[in-house]
Design a protein around this motif. Structure first.
Motif, PDB file in Angstrom:
ATOM      1  N   GLU A   1      16.423   7.502 -16.612  1.00 39.22           N
ATOM      2  CA  GLU A   1      17.716   7.272 -15.978  1.00 39.22           C
ATOM      3  C   GLU A   1      17.595   6.293 -14.817  1.00 39.22           C
ATOM      4  O   GLU A   1      18.556   5.634 -14.447  1.00 39.22           O
ATOM      5  CB  GLU A   1      18.305   8.597 -15.508  1.00 39.22           C
ATOM      6  CG  GLU A   1      18.696   9.512 -16.662  1.00 39.22           C
ATOM      7  CD  GLU A   1      19.417  10.753 -16.201  1.00 39.22           C
ATOM      8  OE1 GLU A   1      19.407  11.032 -14.989  1.00 39.22           O
ATOM      9  OE2 GLU A   1      19.986  11.448 -17.059  1.00 39.22           O
ATOM     10  N   ALA A   2      16.406   6.230 -14.226  1.00 37.91           N
ATOM     11  CA  ALA A   2      16.166   5.267 -13.148  1.00 37.91           C
ATOM     12  C   ALA A   2      14.877   4.513 -13.453  1.00 37.91           C
ATOM     13  O   ALA A   2      13.850   5.127 -13.712  1.00 37.91           O
ATOM     14  CB  ALA A   2      16.056   5.975 -11.809  1.00 37.91           C
ATOM     15  N   PRO A   3      14.912   3.179 -13.433  1.00 40.62           N
ATOM     16  CA  PRO A   3      13.677   2.413 -13.622  1.00 40.62           C
ATOM     17  C   PRO A   3      12.692   2.701 -12.499  1.00 40.62           C
ATOM     18  O   PRO A   3      13.083   3.142 -11.419  1.00 40.62           O
ATOM     19  CB  PRO A   3      14.162   0.953 -13.553  1.00 40.62           C
ATOM     20  CG  PRO A   3      15.619   1.011 -13.856  1.00 40.62           C
ATOM     21  CD  PRO A   3      16.089   2.308 -13.295  1.00 40.62           C
ATOM     22  N   PRO A   4      11.410   2.481 -12.731  1.00 44.96           N
ATOM     23  CA  PRO A   4      10.437   2.683 -11.656  1.00 44.96           C
ATOM     24  C   PRO A   4      10.656   1.678 -10.532  1.00 44.96           C
ATOM     25  O   PRO A   4      11.272   0.626 -10.733  1.00 44.96           O
ATOM     26  CB  PRO A   4       9.096   2.456 -12.352  1.00 44.96           C
ATOM     27  CG  PRO A   4       9.416   1.586 -13.527  1.00 44.96           C
ATOM     28  CD  PRO A   4      10.792   2.000 -13.966  1.00 44.96           C
ATOM     29  N   ILE A   5      10.165   2.005  -9.349  1.00 46.84           N
ATOM     30  CA  ILE A   5      10.270   1.090  -8.217  1.00 46.84           C
ATOM     31  C   ILE A   5       8.883   0.849  -7.622  1.00 46.84           C
ATOM     32  O   ILE A   5       7.985   1.668  -7.735  1.00 46.84           O
ATOM     33  CB  ILE A   5      11.199   1.624  -7.108  1.00 46.84           C
ATOM     34  CG1 ILE A   5      10.658   2.944  -6.536  1.00 46.84           C
ATOM     35  CG2 ILE A   5      12.630   1.741  -7.589  1.00 46.84           C
ATOM     36  CD1 ILE A   5      11.332   3.385  -5.250  1.00 46.84           C
ATOM     37  N   LYS A   6       8.754  -0.291  -6.996  1.00 45.81           N
ATOM     38  CA  LYS A   6       7.606  -0.581  -6.148  1.00 45.81           C
ATOM     39  C   LYS A   6       8.153  -0.593  -4.726  1.00 45.81           C
ATOM     40  O   LYS A   6       8.738  -1.575  -4.281  1.00 45.81           O
ATOM     41  CB  LYS A   6       6.985  -1.933  -6.503  1.00 45.81           C
ATOM     42  CG  LYS A   6       5.831  -2.330  -5.593  1.00 45.81           C
ATOM     43  CD  LYS A   6       5.336  -3.737  -5.914  1.00 45.81           C
ATOM     44  CE  LYS A   6       4.248  -4.170  -4.936  1.00 45.81           C
ATOM     45  NZ  LYS A   6       3.772  -5.559  -5.218  1.00 45.81           N
ATOM     46  N   ALA A   7       8.004   0.541  -4.050  1.00 46.98           N
ATOM     47  CA  ALA A   7       8.505   0.636  -2.680  1.00 46.98           C
ATOM     48  C   ALA A   7       7.523  -0.047  -1.742  1.00 46.98           C
ATOM     49  O   ALA A   7       6.304   0.150  -1.844  1.00 46.98           O
ATOM     50  CB  ALA A   7       8.686   2.096  -2.290  1.00 46.98           C
ATOM     51  N   VAL A   8       8.045  -0.843  -0.838  1.00 45.51           N
ATOM     52  CA  VAL A   8       7.191  -1.539   0.130  1.00 45.51           C
ATOM     53  C   VAL A   8       7.689  -1.246   1.538  1.00 45.51           C
ATOM     54  O   VAL A   8       8.852  -0.868   1.752  1.00 45.51           O
ATOM     55  CB  VAL A   8       7.165  -3.058  -0.118  1.00 45.51           C
ATOM     56  CG1 VAL A   8       6.605  -3.370  -1.502  1.00 45.51           C
ATOM     57  CG2 VAL A   8       8.561  -3.665   0.042  1.00 45.51           C
ATOM     58  N   ASP A   9       6.813  -1.429   2.514  1.00 43.66           N
ATOM     59  CA  ASP A   9       7.204  -1.192   3.905  1.00 43.66           C
ATOM     60  C   ASP A   9       7.928  -2.419   4.452  1.00 43.66           C
ATOM     61  O   ASP A   9       8.185  -3.396   3.719  1.00 43.66           O
ATOM     62  CB  ASP A   9       5.989  -0.789   4.749  1.00 43.66           C
ATOM     63  CG  ASP A   9       5.157  -1.966   5.226  1.00 43.66           C
ATOM     64  OD1 ASP A   9       5.225  -3.061   4.627  1.00 43.66           O
ATOM     65  OD2 ASP A   9       4.426  -1.805   6.228  1.00 43.66           O
ATOM     66  N   ARG A  10       8.229  -2.404   5.713  1.00 45.32           N
ATOM     67  CA  ARG A  10       9.015  -3.477   6.324  1.00 45.32           C
ATOM     68  C   ARG A  10       8.309  -4.828   6.244  1.00 45.32           C
ATOM     69  O   ARG A  10       8.958  -5.882   6.312  1.00 45.32           O
ATOM     70  CB  ARG A  10       9.335  -3.123   7.773  1.00 45.32           C
ATOM     71  CG  ARG A  10       8.123  -2.909   8.645  1.00 45.32           C
ATOM     72  CD  ARG A  10       8.460  -2.223   9.968  1.00 45.32           C
ATOM     73  NE  ARG A  10       9.430  -2.957  10.766  1.00 45.32           N
ATOM     74  CZ  ARG A  10      10.703  -2.607  10.896  1.00 45.32           C
ATOM     75  NH1 ARG A  10      11.165  -1.529  10.289  1.00 45.32           N
ATOM     76  NH2 ARG A  10      11.518  -3.325  11.648  1.00 45.32           N
ATOM     77  N   ASP A  11       6.981  -4.830   6.070  1.00 49.77           N
ATOM     78  CA  ASP A  11       6.206  -6.070   5.988  1.00 49.77           C
ATOM     79  C   ASP A  11       5.764  -6.400   4.567  1.00 49.77           C
ATOM     80  O   ASP A  11       4.956  -7.305   4.355  1.00 49.77           O
ATOM     81  CB  ASP A  11       4.974  -5.980   6.887  1.00 49.77           C
ATOM     82  CG  ASP A  11       5.351  -5.816   8.359  1.00 49.77           C
ATOM     83  OD1 ASP A  11       6.301  -6.489   8.796  1.00 49.77           O
ATOM     84  OD2 ASP A  11       4.701  -5.008   9.048  1.00 49.77           O
ATOM     85  N   GLY A  12       6.261  -5.660   3.587  1.00 52.91           N
ATOM     86  CA  GLY A  12       5.946  -5.949   2.196  1.00 52.91           C
ATOM     87  C   GLY A  12       4.737  -5.235   1.643  1.00 52.91           C
ATOM     88  O   GLY A  12       4.344  -5.482   0.493  1.00 52.91           O
ATOM     89  N   LYS A  13       4.130  -4.311   2.391  1.00 52.81           N
ATOM     90  CA  LYS A  13       2.977  -3.556   1.901  1.00 52.81           C
ATOM     91  C   LYS A  13       3.451  -2.410   1.014  1.00 52.81           C
ATOM     92  O   LYS A  13       4.366  -1.671   1.388  1.00 52.81           O
ATOM     93  CB  LYS A  13       2.173  -3.006   3.079  1.00 52.81           C
ATOM     94  CG  LYS A  13       1.575  -4.084   3.976  1.00 52.81           C
ATOM     95  CD  LYS A  13       0.835  -3.460   5.156  1.00 52.81           C
ATOM     96  CE  LYS A  13       0.263  -4.546   6.069  1.00 52.81           C
ATOM     97  NZ  LYS A  13      -0.414  -3.961   7.260  1.00 52.81           N
ATOM     98  N   GLU A  14       2.812  -2.255  -0.146  1.00 53.79           N
ATOM     99  CA  GLU A  14       3.255  -1.225  -1.084  1.00 53.79           C
ATOM    100  C   GLU A  14       2.994   0.173  -0.535  1.00 53.79           C
ATOM    101  O   GLU A  14       1.948   0.445   0.059  1.00 53.79           O
ATOM    102  CB  GLU A  14       2.556  -1.386  -2.433  1.00 53.79           C
ATOM    103  CG  GLU A  14       3.084  -0.410  -3.487  1.00 53.79           C
ATOM    104  CD  GLU A  14       2.531  -0.666  -4.881  1.00 53.79           C
ATOM    105  OE1 GLU A  14       2.972   0.036  -5.817  1.00 53.79           O
ATOM    106  OE2 GLU A  14       1.668  -1.558  -5.030  1.00 53.79           O
TER     107      GLU A  14
END
Length: 547
Positions: A177-190
């Motif tokens: 129902e929801a595709p996976p995500i690559k969550a990153v921090d405010r500076d782009g770090k996963e």
């Protein structure tokens, strides 16, 4: 979807596997016992015998478990459901197992019974849209006695089908129902759950809400779809094919997040949150233990004397207290039929308001209850500090509660007891508002991503109130109850400690709420003791690392 494959349970019950050679046609069988009798009863005639009572015998547990597991494995849904104490619910769940979870084959291996409880292992195969994968897990069932018939039956719970299922939950297999995500921090770090275990539920919530908006494509999965009103996000159990993750930027600072996790892990149970006062961005959040309920964002505890930040703002606004002005701090003060006292029954003779705040004098605040309207504290908390305004952070949160109360409960609310409820997110926000004079709703994902409307308080803090409140918190951090934890702190800072008493709990919950420059944080250590000694070092470490 049902495949028509044969299903089997091999061996003898408890010694090995249950033997069955039924045909797993996938169609509900109509040949099961009509009266819900356990296997081998063979008697549908009315009986004048006394209904049997008491717990089921070991033999009855064995026979009932064998019959139920055999019917389930063979796809004989009606027959299996008739062997439970809730046929309708069992029917729906077992049908869903085949049709919604797309389990095409299942073998069940019972373990050693412990009383009426029978553990069993599940070896299944999931087949969907050309994808197929094995699936194994453990579950258990409990045999009880039907109070009407006296016959042994399986006590039905959704967890029989899978231990992760609760009331209203459903097992599903299909395009996620929801595709996976690559969550990153405010500076782009996963940010991953492997590196940051305490973020696991947060990342699941972010995927559920923002998977599609982040631009990913869904894979094929088996998951638990939570029932209506559930606080937990859906949970993936098996990935048949991976999708393509979309990148989702959060407000988290990975370095500060690591510090938060390291600090709470020094305690068996603790939670902390850090926010950026100038924007409301959530920079870090952590819980110990890392798994389980997210106390940092969703907890609901009495905040103890950290509530005196809001109470002091109320009293200053009403002209009932002021920095540098005399203010009573007696050993005791009675209001509404309750007798209140200070920690160790101390008093401050000829004291001032700032002394009472810095030493956390309860009676100094209780003594003002009669001069306040029942809703004064509620209005200050809502209209200035934004408490209870339905925050839109991007993930589920509890946004604090300061209900209108009267008599003794009103007095208790002034010192963070009574009906007042907060969590570290709320109290970090309170410290942030105290430092700037303006409530900025905390958030974890930019509102521009989904056009959320952030909560706004109806007014900013009066300039005079803000200046006095900051001086009060500075004094507390340099020579009051927060001084030890804040020792050596530089820059612009202030703090407030709290200890919230809980019925039948030996030690109070320890609280600490503080700010330094453009960073505010708050923490709680349940049953830890005084806030300055327990939550204080956790919060101060974050302020030193990021302030």
């Amino acid at each position: 979807m049902r495949s028509g494959a044969r299903a089997a349970i091999v061996g003898a019950v408890f010694a090995a596997m249950v033997g069955v050679a039924g045909c797993g046609s996938g169609q509900d069988e109509a040949s099961g016992p009509k009266d819900g009798a356990s296997a081998g009863s063979g008697d549908d005639k009315p009986s004048l015998k006394k209904v049997k009572t008491g717990p089921p015998s070991a033999a009855e547990v064995t026979a009932t478990a064998r019959a139920f597991l055999t019917a389930w494995s063979a796809g004989e849904t009606a027959k299996a459901a008739a062997l439970t104490d809730d046929g309708d619910a069992a029917t729906a769940a077992l049908r869903g197992y085949r049709e919604k979870a797309h389990v095409s084959k299942v073998e069940l291996r019972p373990g050693q019974a412990s009383g009426a409880k029978v553990p069993f292992s599940v070896s299944a195969r999931i087949s969907y849209a050309g994808e197929s994968a094995p699936w194994t897990y453990d579950s258990s069932l409990t045999v009880t006695r039907d109070t009407t018939t006296g016959k042994p039956v399986v006590a039905w719970k959704p967890s029989v089908v899978h231990p992760g299922l609760g009331e209203g939950d459903t097992l599903k297999t299909g395009a996620a129902e929801a595709p996976p995500i690559k969550a990153v921090d405010r500076d782009g770090k996963e940010l991953t759950a492997a590196e940051h275990p305490t973020l696991k539920t947060v990342l699941a919530s972010l995927r559920e809400r923002y998977g599609k908006k982040a631009g990913g494509t869904a894979g094929v999965e088996t998951w638990i779809a939570r029932g209506k009103g559930a606080k937990s996000p859906d949970k993936t159990l098996k990935v048949l094919s991976k999708g393509t993750p979309g990148t989702l930027r959060t407000t988290i600072d990975a370095s500060l997040q690591r510090t938060a996790e390291q600090q709470v892990n020094k305690r068996a149970k603790a939670s902390v949150v850090a926010v950026k006062p100038s924007t409301g961005e959530i920079l870090a959040l952590a819980n110990s233990p890392a798994s389980g309920f997210n106390t940092a964002l969703q907890g609901s505890y009495a905040p103890g004397s950290t509530m005196k930040i809001i109470t002091s703002a109320t009293l200053i606004d009403k002209g009932l207290a002021a920095y540098g002005k005399a203010h009573p701090c007696p050993k005791y003060f009675s209001y509404g039929g309750w007798k209140f006292q200070n920690d160790d029954k101390f008093e401050i003779k000829n004291g001032t308001f700032e002394q009472s705040f810095a030493r956390s004098c309860n009676t100094a605040f209780i003594s003002q209850a009669g001069k306040l309207k029942d809703d004064d504290l509620t209005k200050e908390a809502r209209d200035v500090f934004g408490i209870g305004l339905n925050w839109q952070t991007g993930v589920p949160t509890f946004d604090g509660s300061v209900p209108v109360q009267s008599a003794a409960s009103k007095a208790a609310s002034l010192i963070g007891q009574g009906g007042v409820r907060m969590n570290p997110l709320n109290m970090a926000s309170v410290a942030a508002t105290a430092s700037t004079g303006t409530f900025r709703q905390p958030y974890l994902v930019s509102p521009s991503l989904d056009n959320r409307t952030l909560a706004k308080a109806s007014r900013t803090m009066k300039a005079g109130t803000k200046d006095q409140l900051r001086k009060l918190m500075r004094l507390t951090a340099t020579s009051g109850t927060a001084a030890e934890a804040m020792a050596g702190m530089s820059g612009d800072f202030g703090a407030k400690t709290g200890s919230a008493e809980v019925d039948n709990q030996e030690k109070p919950n320890g609280w600490f709420s503080a700010y330094r420059n453009d960073l505010a944080a708050a923490g709680v250590v349940p049953a830890g003791g005084h806030g300055g000694d327990t939550a204080g070092p956790i919060v101060a470490a974050l302020l030193r690392a990021g302030g």
